[in-house]
Design a protein around this motif. Structure first.
Motif, PDB file in Angstrom:
ATOM      1  N   ASN A 190       0.850  -1.188   0.000  1.00 39.27           N
ATOM      2  CA  ASN A 190       0.000   0.000   0.000  1.00 39.27           C
ATOM      3  C   ASN A 190       0.887   1.241   0.000  1.00 39.27           C
ATOM      4  OD1 ASN A 190      -1.707   2.208   0.805  1.00 39.27           O
ATOM      5  ND2 ASN A 190      -3.191   0.727   1.599  1.00 39.27           N
ATOM      6  N   THR A 191       1.081   1.816  -1.163  1.00 37.60           N
ATOM      7  CA  THR A 191       2.010   2.951  -1.273  1.00 37.60           C
ATOM      8  C   THR A 191       1.458   4.200  -0.587  1.00 37.60           C
ATOM      9  OG1 THR A 191       1.093   3.478  -3.455  1.00 37.60           O
ATOM     10  CG2 THR A 191       3.075   2.097  -3.385  1.00 37.60           C
ATOM     11  N   GLU A 192       0.133   4.316  -0.516  1.00 38.57           N
ATOM     12  CA  GLU A 192      -0.452   5.481   0.159  1.00 38.57           C
ATOM     13  C   GLU A 192      -0.095   5.459   1.650  1.00 38.57           C
ATOM     14  OE1 GLU A 192      -4.891   7.343   1.037  1.00 38.57           O
ATOM     15  OE2 GLU A 192      -4.565   6.175  -0.794  1.00 38.57           O
ATOM     16  N   LYS A 193      -0.261   4.300   2.275  1.00 40.20           N
ATOM     17  CA  LYS A 193       0.109   4.177   3.689  1.00 40.20           C
ATOM     18  C   LYS A 193       1.618   4.352   3.871  1.00 40.20           C
ATOM     19  CE  LYS A 193      -3.693   1.225   5.276  1.00 40.20           C
ATOM     20  NZ  LYS A 193      -4.060  -0.093   5.860  1.00 40.20           N
ATOM     21  N   ALA A 194       2.373   3.835   2.920  1.00 42.77           N
ATOM     22  CA  ALA A 194       3.833   3.946   3.013  1.00 42.77           C
ATOM     23  C   ALA A 194       4.282   5.402   2.915  1.00 42.77           C
ATOM     24  CB  ALA A 194       4.492   3.108   1.927  1.00 42.77           C
ATOM     25  N   GLU A 195       3.679   6.154   2.007  1.00 44.41           N
ATOM     26  CA  GLU A 195       4.035   7.577   1.877  1.00 44.41           C
ATOM     27  C   GLU A 195       3.659   8.340   3.146  1.00 44.41           C
ATOM     28  OE1 GLU A 195       5.825   9.054  -0.174  1.00 44.41           O
ATOM     29  OE2 GLU A 195       5.759   8.021  -2.112  1.00 44.41           O
ATOM     30  N   ALA A 196       2.520   7.994   3.730  1.00 47.21           N
ATOM     31  CA  ALA A 196       2.117   8.634   4.984  1.00 47.21           C
ATOM     32  C   ALA A 196       3.100   8.308   6.091  1.00 47.21           C
ATOM     33  CB  ALA A 196       0.706   8.188   5.371  1.00 47.21           C
ATOM     34  N   ALA A 197       3.568   7.057   6.137  1.00 42.62           N
ATOM     35  CA  ALA A 197       4.559   6.664   7.145  1.00 42.62           C
ATOM     36  C   ALA A 197       5.885   7.384   6.911  1.00 42.62           C
ATOM     37  CB  ALA A 197       4.764   5.150   7.103  1.00 42.62           C
ATOM     38  N   ARG A 198       6.274   7.510   5.659  1.00 40.67           N
ATOM     39  CA  ARG A 198       7.525   8.203   5.336  1.00 40.67           C
ATOM     40  C   ARG A 198       7.458   9.661   5.784  1.00 40.67           C
ATOM     41  NH1 ARG A 198      10.383  11.192   1.560  1.00 40.67           N
ATOM     42  NH2 ARG A 198       8.442  11.864   0.565  1.00 40.67           N
ATOM     43  N   GLU A 199       6.293  10.265   5.632  1.00 35.44           N
ATOM     44  CA  GLU A 199       6.128  11.668   6.024  1.00 35.44           C
ATOM     45  C   GLU A 199       6.279  11.866   7.533  1.00 35.44           C
ATOM     46  OE1 GLU A 199       5.827  14.534   4.280  1.00 35.44           O
ATOM     47  OE2 GLU A 199       6.334  13.267   2.566  1.00 35.44           O
ATOM     48  N   GLU A 200       6.085  10.795   8.294  1.00 35.13           N
ATOM     49  CA  GLU A 200       6.203  10.885   9.749  1.00 35.13           C
ATOM     50  C   GLU A 200       7.650  10.733  10.218  1.00 35.13           C
ATOM     51  OE1 GLU A 200       3.750  11.635  11.946  1.00 35.13           O
ATOM     52  OE2 GLU A 200       2.536  12.010  10.152  1.00 35.13           O
ATOM     53  N   LEU A 201       8.547  10.385   9.316  1.00 35.31           N
ATOM     54  CA  LEU A 201       9.954  10.250   9.676  1.00 35.31           C
ATOM     55  C   LEU A 201      10.563  11.626   9.926  1.00 35.31           C
ATOM     56  CD1 LEU A 201      11.106   7.618   7.002  1.00 35.31           C
ATOM     57  CD2 LEU A 201      10.729   7.188   9.442  1.00 35.31           C
ATOM     58  N   PRO A 202      11.638  11.694  10.718  1.00 36.72           N
ATOM     59  CA  PRO A 202      12.352  12.971  10.867  1.00 36.72           C
ATOM     60  C   PRO A 202      12.798  13.484   9.501  1.00 36.72           C
ATOM     61  CG  PRO A 202      13.121  11.379  12.489  1.00 36.72           C
ATOM     62  CD  PRO A 202      12.223  10.624  11.550  1.00 36.72           C
ATOM     63  N   ALA A 203      12.938  14.782   9.369  1.00 32.72           N
ATOM     64  CA  ALA A 203      13.212  15.405   8.067  1.00 32.72           C
ATOM     65  C   ALA A 203      14.425  14.800   7.363  1.00 32.72           C
ATOM     66  CB  ALA A 203      13.395  16.910   8.245  1.00 32.72           C
ATOM     67  N   ASP A 204      15.523  14.616   8.079  1.00 33.71           N
ATOM     68  CA  ASP A 204      16.729  14.058   7.460  1.00 33.71           C
ATOM     69  C   ASP A 204      16.499  12.629   6.987  1.00 33.71           C
ATOM     70  OD1 ASP A 204      18.057  16.411   7.875  1.00 33.71           O
ATOM     71  OD2 ASP A 204      19.144  15.734   9.673  1.00 33.71           O
ATOM     72  N   SER A 205      15.751  11.848   7.760  1.00 36.56           N
ATOM     73  CA  SER A 205      15.444  10.474   7.377  1.00 36.56           C
ATOM     74  C   SER A 205      14.509  10.430   6.180  1.00 36.56           C
ATOM     75  CB  SER A 205      14.805   9.727   8.551  1.00 36.56           C
ATOM     76  OG  SER A 205      15.739   9.519   9.594  1.00 36.56           O
ATOM     77  N   ARG A 206      13.563  11.355   6.152  1.00 34.67           N
ATOM     78  CA  ARG A 206      12.587  11.393   5.068  1.00 34.67           C
ATOM     79  C   ARG A 206      13.271  11.552   3.714  1.00 34.67           C
ATOM     80  NH1 ARG A 206       9.570  16.192   6.149  1.00 34.67           N
ATOM     81  NH2 ARG A 206       9.360  15.225   8.204  1.00 34.67           N
ATOM     82  N   LYS A 207      14.346  12.323   3.684  1.00 39.42           N
ATOM     83  CA  LYS A 207      15.070  12.549   2.436  1.00 39.42           C
ATOM     84  C   LYS A 207      15.757  11.283   1.941  1.00 39.42           C
ATOM     85  CE  LYS A 207      16.110  17.346   3.730  1.00 39.42           C
ATOM     86  NZ  LYS A 207      17.203  18.274   4.140  1.00 39.42           N
ATOM     87  N   LEU A 208      16.034  10.358   2.854  1.00 35.89           N
ATOM     88  CA  LEU A 208      16.769   9.147   2.504  1.00 35.89           C
ATOM     89  C   LEU A 208      15.867   7.953   2.235  1.00 35.89           C
ATOM     90  CD1 LEU A 208      19.662   9.481   5.109  1.00 35.89           C
ATOM     91  CD2 LEU A 208      19.884   9.632   2.621  1.00 35.89           C
ATOM     92  N   ALA A 209      14.575   8.115   2.476  1.00 35.55           N
ATOM     93  CA  ALA A 209      13.627   7.016   2.273  1.00 35.55           C
ATOM     94  C   ALA A 209      12.794   7.270   1.025  1.00 35.55           C
ATOM     95  CB  ALA A 209      12.717   6.879   3.493  1.00 35.55           C
ATOM     96  N   GLU A 210      12.558   6.225   0.258  1.00 33.95           N
ATOM     97  CA  GLU A 210      11.708   6.345  -0.926  1.00 33.95           C
ATOM     98  C   GLU A 210      10.791   5.140  -1.000  1.00 33.95           C
ATOM     99  OE1 GLU A 210      14.359   5.002  -4.627  1.00 33.95           O
ATOM    100  OE2 GLU A 210      15.386   6.491  -3.374  1.00 33.95           O
ATOM    101  N   VAL A 211       9.582   5.357  -1.451  1.00 37.26           N
ATOM    102  CA  VAL A 211       8.563   4.310  -1.493  1.00 37.26           C
ATOM    103  C   VAL A 211       8.490   3.685  -2.880  1.00 37.26           C
ATOM    104  CG1 VAL A 211       6.080   3.859  -1.325  1.00 37.26           C
ATOM    105  CG2 VAL A 211       7.206   5.360   0.353  1.00 37.26           C
ATOM    106  N   HIS A 212       8.516   2.359  -2.913  1.00 37.04           N
ATOM    107  CA  HIS A 212       8.303   1.613  -4.156  1.00 37.04           C
ATOM    108  C   HIS A 212       7.198   0.591  -3.904  1.00 37.04           C
ATOM    109  CE1 HIS A 212      12.291   2.390  -6.469  1.00 37.04           C
ATOM    110  NE2 HIS A 212      12.156   3.311  -5.529  1.00 37.04           N
ATOM    111  N   GLU A 213       6.341   0.394  -4.868  1.00 39.52           N
ATOM    112  CA  GLU A 213       5.243  -0.565  -4.710  1.00 39.52           C
ATOM    113  C   GLU A 213       5.763  -1.998  -4.824  1.00 39.52           C
ATOM    114  OE1 GLU A 213       0.788  -1.581  -6.495  1.00 39.52           O
ATOM    115  OE2 GLU A 213       2.010  -0.009  -7.403  1.00 39.52           O
ATOM    116  N   LEU A 214       5.347  -2.836  -3.876  1.00 40.11           N
ATOM    117  CA  LEU A 214       5.683  -4.256  -3.923  1.00 40.11           C
ATOM    118  C   LEU A 214       4.592  -5.041  -3.214  1.00 40.11           C
ATOM    119  CD1 LEU A 214       7.536  -6.687  -4.474  1.00 40.11           C
ATOM    120  CD2 LEU A 214       8.637  -6.218  -2.265  1.00 40.11           C
ATOM    121  N   ASP A 215       3.873  -5.855  -3.966  1.00 40.12           N
ATOM    122  CA  ASP A 215       2.876  -6.764  -3.406  1.00 40.12           C
ATOM    123  C   ASP A 215       3.455  -8.170  -3.479  1.00 40.12           C
ATOM    124  OD1 ASP A 215       0.751  -8.344  -2.713  1.00 40.12           O
ATOM    125  OD2 ASP A 215      -0.653  -7.506  -4.176  1.00 40.12           O
ATOM    126  N   LEU A 216       3.866  -8.694  -2.328  1.00 37.09           N
ATOM    127  CA  LEU A 216       4.495 -10.009  -2.288  1.00 37.09           C
ATOM    128  C   LEU A 216       3.515 -11.139  -2.586  1.00 37.09           C
ATOM    129  CD1 LEU A 216       6.707  -9.319   0.816  1.00 37.09           C
ATOM    130  CD2 LEU A 216       7.586  -9.869  -1.463  1.00 37.09           C
TER     131      LEU A 216
END
Length: 302
Positions: free
Chosen positions: A52-78
């Motif tokens: 769920n990339t929408e939930k993942a992007e929301a979670a990424r937005e909750e990371l500290p600013a410096d961490s947010r810049k280093l995290a990127e969301v890619h879709e993967l349904d196992l």
């Protein structure tokens, strides 16, 4: 810190990860999200591989600013091997240092993946097996598989891995899937050694960690019991502590391949990460070889 120096290892002991890339499956919540936060906090780039990339992007937005810049969301349904194909094709050739096969489902009603596999085996095992196999040529350091205390319930039924003939039991199916993850990690390490590869395969388990994984149980009574268990600090440890074994397995520089990392407390329920032992069945080399071949055949047959 050396691999044997495991006394009260914490996130503060993670060596600098600047310039390194990690793929973390199921990174939008629970252990995966805490691992993402810790790794980006240490300077790593983290690819959050999430259904769920929408939930993942929301979670990424909750990371500290410096961490947010280093995290990127890619879709993967196992649960869909076509999604695994798409995800791998979207990973650029500059490579991945560490793959953490963190995602999973637990104690769910009988369901089937897009390719018809029993859902717990399909997601926990085959999805990660396909991902690992396709990414292997881009990985520079190691693969971390996630086991579980519940692997103790597991038996590998090579004649019916996908519950097509035997009656379905959600806990036994989960136990089989987690035992399979442990055995595939050991088998992958043996194959790396035989091939003369410098890659490593290791496995970790979180003990009892209070995450949303327990809320998906197929049994309402079990869900209530686990909800209570999650609220008891003497039983369940918070996710940031539950993530420590996989972080240890993913970052300790001199950790030997083939090791199993879990909490150091009584019964490995909670505590700080250290090398532990899996059950006797997990060390059956003959079954592991057949399991590996069966997984390869199932993944290719799709």
């Amino acid at each position: 810190m050396g691999a044997m120096a495991t006394q009260r290892w914490t996130e503060a002991d993670i060596v600098a990860q600047t310039g390194r890339t990690f793929v973390v499956t199921g990174a939008n919540s629970g252990l995966g999200l805490h691992s993402t936060k810790a790794l980006t906090g240490a300077g790593a780039r983290v690819i959050m591989a999430c259904r769920n990339t929408e939930k993942a992007e929301a979670a990424r937005e909750e990371l500290p600013a410096d961490s947010r810049k280093l995290a990127e969301v890619h879709e993967l349904d196992l649960g869909d091997l076509r999604s695994v194909d798409s995800f791998v094709s979207g990973i650029e050739d500059r490579g991945v240092d560490v793959l953490i096969n963190n995602a999973g489902v637990m104690d769910i009603p009988l369901g089937r993946t897009a390719q018809g596999f029993e859902e717990q085996f399909g997601v926990n095992v085959l999805g990660h097996f396909a991902l690992t196999s396709q990414l292997e040529h881009k990985i520079t350091d190691r693969v971390v598989w996630l086991g579980s205390l519940m692997h103790q319930l597991g038996w590998i039924n090579l004649d019916d891995l996908n519950y097509e003939r035997r009656s379905y039991n959600s806990w036994l199916a989960y136990g089989q899937s987690k035992l399979a993850c442990v055995m595939l990690a050991y088998e992958q390490q043996r194959r790396f050694v035989r091939e003369g590869s410098t890659l490593r395969a290791v496995v970790a388990h979180p003990g009892y960690s209070a995450t949303n994984l327990q809320s998906h149980s197929s049994n309402a009574v079990v869900r209530q019991i686990m909800k209570l268990g999650n609220s008891l600090p003497l039983l369940a440890q918070p996710p940031h502590r539950g993530a420590l074994p996989e972080l240890y397995a993913a970052t300790v520089p001199d950790l030997p391949g083939g090791w199993y990392i879990g909490p150091d407390g009584p019964g490995e329920v909670q505590g700080f990460p250290r090398p532990v032992a899996s059950n006797k069945r997990s060390y059956d080399v003959g079954v592991a070889e057949k399991l590996w071949d069966a997984c390869a055949e199932l993944v290719e047959r799709r």
